[in-house]
Design an enzyme around this catalytic site. Structure first.
Site, PDB file in Angstrom:
ATOM      1  N   ILE A 197       0.852  -1.184   0.000  1.00 56.69           N
ATOM      2  CA  ILE A 197       0.000   0.000   0.000  1.00 56.69           C
ATOM      3  C   ILE A 197       0.884   1.229   0.000  1.00 56.69           C
ATOM      4  CG2 ILE A 197      -1.691   1.333   1.323  1.00 56.69           C
ATOM      5  CD1 ILE A 197      -2.758  -1.259   2.460  1.00 56.69           C
ATOM      6  N   CYS A 198       0.780   2.054  -1.030  1.00 59.49           N
ATOM      7  CA  CYS A 198       1.547   3.291  -1.106  1.00 59.49           C
ATOM      8  C   CYS A 198       3.046   2.966  -0.984  1.00 59.49           C
ATOM      9  CB  CYS A 198       1.060   4.256  -0.025  1.00 59.49           C
ATOM     10  SG  CYS A 198       1.745   5.919  -0.098  1.00 59.49           S
ATOM     11  N   THR A 199       3.722   3.530  -0.012  1.00 56.50           N
ATOM     12  CA  THR A 199       5.154   3.277   0.144  1.00 56.50           C
ATOM     13  C   THR A 199       5.450   1.921   0.771  1.00 56.50           C
ATOM     14  OG1 THR A 199       5.176   4.424   2.272  1.00 56.50           O
ATOM     15  CG2 THR A 199       5.684   5.740   0.303  1.00 56.50           C
ATOM     16  N   GLY A 200       4.416   1.164   1.084  1.00 58.14           N
ATOM     17  CA  GLY A 200       4.629  -0.218   1.507  1.00 58.14           C
ATOM     18  C   GLY A 200       5.309  -1.029   0.419  1.00 58.14           C
TER      19      GLY A 200
ATOM     20  N   THR B  56       4.056   3.191  -6.832  1.00 62.11           N
ATOM     21  CA  THR B  56       4.003   3.674  -5.458  1.00 62.11           C
ATOM     22  C   THR B  56       3.556   5.127  -5.513  1.00 62.11           C
ATOM     23  OG1 THR B  56       5.223   3.827  -3.364  1.00 62.11           O
ATOM     24  CG2 THR B  56       6.414   4.448  -5.363  1.00 62.11           C
TER      25      THR B  56
END
Length: 316
Positions: A103-106, A123
């Site tokens: 998720i996103c910067t995950g 990202t």
């Protein structure tokens, strides 16, 4: 039953948890717990989000806790990279799970674990270049809402995690359920993975209600010619005054802004429908498919056929 685990770390970005509502409403619409969710971390216990919100998590003592893992992001993935324990855990989860997502910067944690090597990924736009520099073996696509490359999923920043979760629901339960969930969540539109992270309406960002009203009128009447005279008349300004105010507030001419709105609408139609390119061109105000192609090459650097092939590949 689908078991979904959210893997969090200290300083996780709380927006990622918004995607849990997608699975919640899918359960409500189906009428049974199709999805069972859990919040996890390496060691378990209480974690604090970047906002300061505290959340109790379970320890991951077995990859079998979930068949789908979503790894939450943090606000500064480059300055505060994931710990060795997190990377090792995500590597193990990714090797056994049916589906693993960043998720996103995950996505940086998936990248550090080597899961994204030779894969397509995205990202948050603000960190896409940093991801490509740090992990050159990844095919980073900076301008995508989310990407599903096999069993590995990655999303853009913030609200894009909701679109990615809807994509998962569509894969699991079908398009009708996904649309119904989006409707329950009062989403104005459901964004597909291939859609741009950037909204032209947001980027134009007019300061006055008049120019905002003109842009909204244009968005709803893209089939029409939409000359300066017509737009000026909608907001009761002279064409000359309208052009001056519009350019001052948006940084570009009315003609250029309208083309950007047409391109955004055309790309959405290509992604979300099976209309021919002739129909797409007509519905969004281009003269013909050749004019549409020329505008796509100027605006996106690729022809419309490439967007359609990309969507078909994602949905295959």
């Amino acid at each position: 039953m689908h078991r979904v685990g959210y893997l969090l770390c200290e300083g996780f970005q709380v927006m990622g948890l918004a995607s849990q509502s997608v699975f919640e409403f899918a359960n409500l619409l189906v009428g049974e717990p199709v999805y069972v969710l859990g919040n996890y971390s390496v060691a378990g216990g209480m974690l604090r989000s970047s906002l300061g919100l505290q959340l109790q998590t379970q320890a991951v003592d077995s990859p079998g806790h979930a068949d789908t893992w979503l790894v939450a992001g943090t606000l500064m993935p480059v300055q505060t990279p994931p710990s060795a324990a997190e990377v090792e855990l995500v590597r193990a989860l990714g090797q056994q799970a049916r589906r693993t997502a960043g998720i996103c910067t995950g996505a940086f944690t998936l990248a550090a674990a080597g899961l994204l090597d030779e894969r397509r990924a995205t990202t948050h736009w603000a960190y896409a270049k940093a991801m490509q520099q740090c992990y050159p073996r990844i095919r980073v696509e900076q301008d995508r809402i989310f990407i599903a490359d096999g069993n590995l999923w990655t999303s853009a920043g913030m609200t894009a995690c909701i679109d990615m979760a809807l994509g998962m629901v569509e894969k699991d339960l079908g398009a009708d359920i996904a649309r119904a969930v989006a409707h329950r969540l009062v989403m104005q539109q459901r964004r597909t993975g291939g859609q741009s992270q950037h909204s032209q309406m947001l980027e134009l960002a007019p300061k006055s209600d008049r120019i905002q009203a003109a842009l909204e009128y244009a968005r709803q009447h893209l089939q029409q010619p939409l000359g300066v005279e017509e737009l000026a008349g909608v907001v009761h300004l002279s064409p000359r005054q309208f052009s001056r105010v519009f350019t001052a507030e948006t940084g570009q001419s009315p003609a250029k802004a309208i083309e950007r709105l047409r391109l955004e609408a055309a790309r959405l139609l290509i992604e979300q429908s099976r209309h021919s390119l002739d129909v797409v061109a007509r519905e969004t105000g281009f003269r013909d498919r050749r004019h549409l192609r020329e505008a796509f090459l100027r605006g996106f650097g690729i022809p419309p056929q490439a967007v359609r092939r990309d969507v078909r590949r994602l949905n295959s």
